[in-house]
Design an enzyme around this catalytic site. Structure first.
Site, PDB file in Angstrom:
ATOM      1  CD  GLU A 173      -2.978  -1.104   2.291  1.00  0.00           C
ATOM      2  OE1 GLU A 173      -2.889  -0.202   3.145  1.00  0.00           O
ATOM      3  OE2 GLU A 173      -3.936  -1.889   2.230  1.00  0.00           O
ATOM      4  CD  GLU A 353      -3.731  -5.923   4.132  1.00  0.00           C
ATOM      5  OE1 GLU A 353      -4.571  -5.086   4.528  1.00  0.00           O
ATOM      6  OE2 GLU A 353      -2.507  -5.747   4.208  1.00  0.00           O
TER       7      GLU A 353
HETATM    8  C1  FCB Z   1      -4.560  -2.080   5.470  1.00  0.00           C
HETATM    9  C2  FCB Z   1      -3.216  -2.459   6.038  1.00  0.00           C
HETATM   10  C3  FCB Z   1      -3.266  -3.483   7.118  1.00  0.00           C
HETATM   11  C4  FCB Z   1      -4.464  -3.312   8.019  1.00  0.00           C
HETATM   12  C5  FCB Z   1      -5.728  -3.157   7.220  1.00  0.00           C
HETATM   13  C6  FCB Z   1      -6.984  -3.019   8.045  1.00  0.00           C
HETATM   14  O1  FCB Z   1      -4.504  -0.784   4.988  1.00  0.00           O
HETATM   15  O2  FCB Z   1      -2.368  -2.932   5.026  1.00  0.00           O
HETATM   16  O3  FCB Z   1      -2.046  -3.443   7.807  1.00  0.00           O
HETATM   17  O4  FCB Z   1      -4.254  -2.279   8.891  1.00  0.00           O
HETATM   18  O5  FCB Z   1      -5.619  -2.068   6.352  1.00  0.00           O
END
Ligand code: FCB
Length: 457
Positions: A173, A353
């Site tokens: 990110e 994620e």
């Molecule tokens: C993302 C992050 C991760 C976590 C999630 C909820 O932005 O990569 O570390 O905090 O959000």
């Protein structure tokens, strides 16, 4: 709360599809200054008054540094194919340059070998935000020298354990690092400068491309890629103002990263918006950034709705809302994946994620988190839909294995499918974890069935 029917099955996914869980170093490890680890910008940021909602820090977190073997057993019980984790740069090279820390390298090597011994594929991320403080003192990601230190870091990790990894992700990110860290200042390193953010984002991308080239040059045996946080950006109304604003926000969030990675240029509308704050580039930078990847990850949580009048209040949509205040909008994941596939020559994609924070309660040793199970099940369905529409998808990873340090929100927001009691460090599988494990271990040929079959002889 009633248990939502979790109808999702793995039947519509190919056998090779990779199912996983994800964490990151700073959020779970603790052991902030143990065994030679140097400080990171998140160690420093937590000390700033008011920076973290509950005034907490990462000194202990989930104590994963000491409990890693039990945690790997837990991951195994979930029946996943893969574990996505990150290396703390200051644990393996405390100052970001100079001497390496053998004890830190050993720690990650034990994790990799421990995963392989359990039949789980290691997906390693190099930068999940915990930059060595010494590099920040020289400007962090605004300093071009950090790019070269990152390349050395990537080379060192690959030389040490690249032969046993399923993949290396350079950055997690970069938008969050640049915008929340250098422009809004609500994440480490807490800087508030649009120009600094633009320069940081360019250096993050450049270091990604140069790291890929350096790893390939040294004969890396693992697959290489990056992870972006992306969302479909929608206009709150049909008005020309809202639509123009939404288009610009799409440029800042998605095209600012996807265009240079796949087309070798930054989007003209965002460059115009930045004006004199646009980043300084050197000859060859854009060619380096578009170095081909073997895979790409996308982290998806919700859509973005943009109004020219100011922040959008998620409550007005009528959609369910998570404890972070984010709308539950699985259709957006399908839309996003199809758009990436349509607009760019992307390599195979992973959802690296996806998950939700909800207010969990432990009752008689159980956590009935039907809302989280429902969230995950609906997003898995959204991935299946994207695949039906032709997107090449290779995997899906839940955020997160454990409740953990949720950055500026501290420990108040719980994303885990496994509950952590921070006073005792006791881990409790939530219903969502039990559901995920039941789904994954039921797949034909799953390793747990082989063990069961052997035991039955
Ligand atoms: C993302 C992050 C991760 C976590 C999630 C909820 O932005 O990569 O570390 O905090 O959000």
């Amino acid at each position: 709360m009633t248990q939502a029917p979790a109808i999702t099955t793995t039947a519509s996914f190919p056998e090779k599809f990779v199912w996983g869980v994800a964490t990151s170093s700073f959020q779970i490890e603790g052991a902030a200054d143990v065994d030679g680890k140097g400080p990171s910008i998140w160690d420093d940021f937590c000390k700033q008054p008011g920076a973290i909602a509950d005034a907490s820090d990462g000194v202990t977190a989930c104590d994963h540094y000491h409990r890693w073997q039990d945690d790997l057993d837990l991951i195994d019980r979930l029946g996943v194919d893969a574990y996505r984790f990150s290396v703390s740069w200051p644990r393996v090279r405390p100052g970001g340059s100079g001497a390496w820390n053998e004890k830190g390298l050993d720690f990650y090597e034990r994790i990799v070998d421990g995963l392989l011994a359990r039949g789980i594929k290691p997906y390693l991320t190099l930068n999940h935000w915990d930059l060595p403080s010494e590099l920040q003192a020289k400007g962090g990601w605004t300093d071009r020298d950090t790019v070269h230190r990152f390349v050395e870091y990537a080379q060192g990790i690959d030389q040490r354990m690249g032969d046993r990894l399923a993949s290396i992700t350079t950055h997690n990110e970069p938008w969050v690092v640049a915008v929340l860290g250098y422009e809004q200042g609500i994440f480490a390193p807490g800087i508030k400068s649009r120009a600094a953010a633009a320069q940081a984002s360019h250096h993050l991308l450049l270091s990604h491309g140069l790291a890929l080239q350096a790893l390939r040059a040294q004969g890396s045996k693992t697959r290489l890629g990056i992870v972006l946080n992306l969302s479909p950006v929608q206009s709150a109304t049909d008005s020309a103002e809202d639509q123009a604003q939404a288009h610009l926000e799409d440029g800042k969030l998605l095209r600012w990263y996807m265009d240079p990675l796949f087309q070798g240029s930054y989007p003209a509308d965002v460059l115009a918006y930045l004006g004199a704050d646009a980043p300084q580039l050197q000859a060859g930078d854009l060619d380096a950034i578009r170095t081909p990847m073997d895979f790409m990850g996308v982290n998806y949580y919700s859509r973005a709705v943009i109004s020219a009048k100011g922040p959008w209040d998620a409550k007005q949509s009528g959609l369910p809302i998570t404890d972070m205040g984010w709308e539950v909008y699985p259709e957006g994941l399908t839309e996003l994946l199809v758009r990436m596939h349509t607009d760019y020559p992307v390599p195979p994609l992973y959802v690296t994620e996806n998950g939700g924070a909800f207010k969990d309660a432990v009752q008689d040793g159980q956590v009935h988190d039907a809302d989280r199970t429902d969230y995950i099940a609906r997003h898995i369905e959204a991935v299946a839909e994207a695949m039906r529409q032709g997107v090449r998808m290779e995997g899906y990873m839940v955020w997160s294995l454990l409740d953990n340090f949720e950055w500026a929100s501290g420990y108040a927001k719980r994303f885990g499918i496994v509950h952590v009691d921070y006073a005792t460090q006791k881990r409790t599988l939530k219903d969502s974890a039990i559901w995920y494990a039941a789904m994954l271990t039921a797949r034909p040929g799953h390793r747990s069935q082989k063990v069961a079959a052997i035991n039955a002889i």
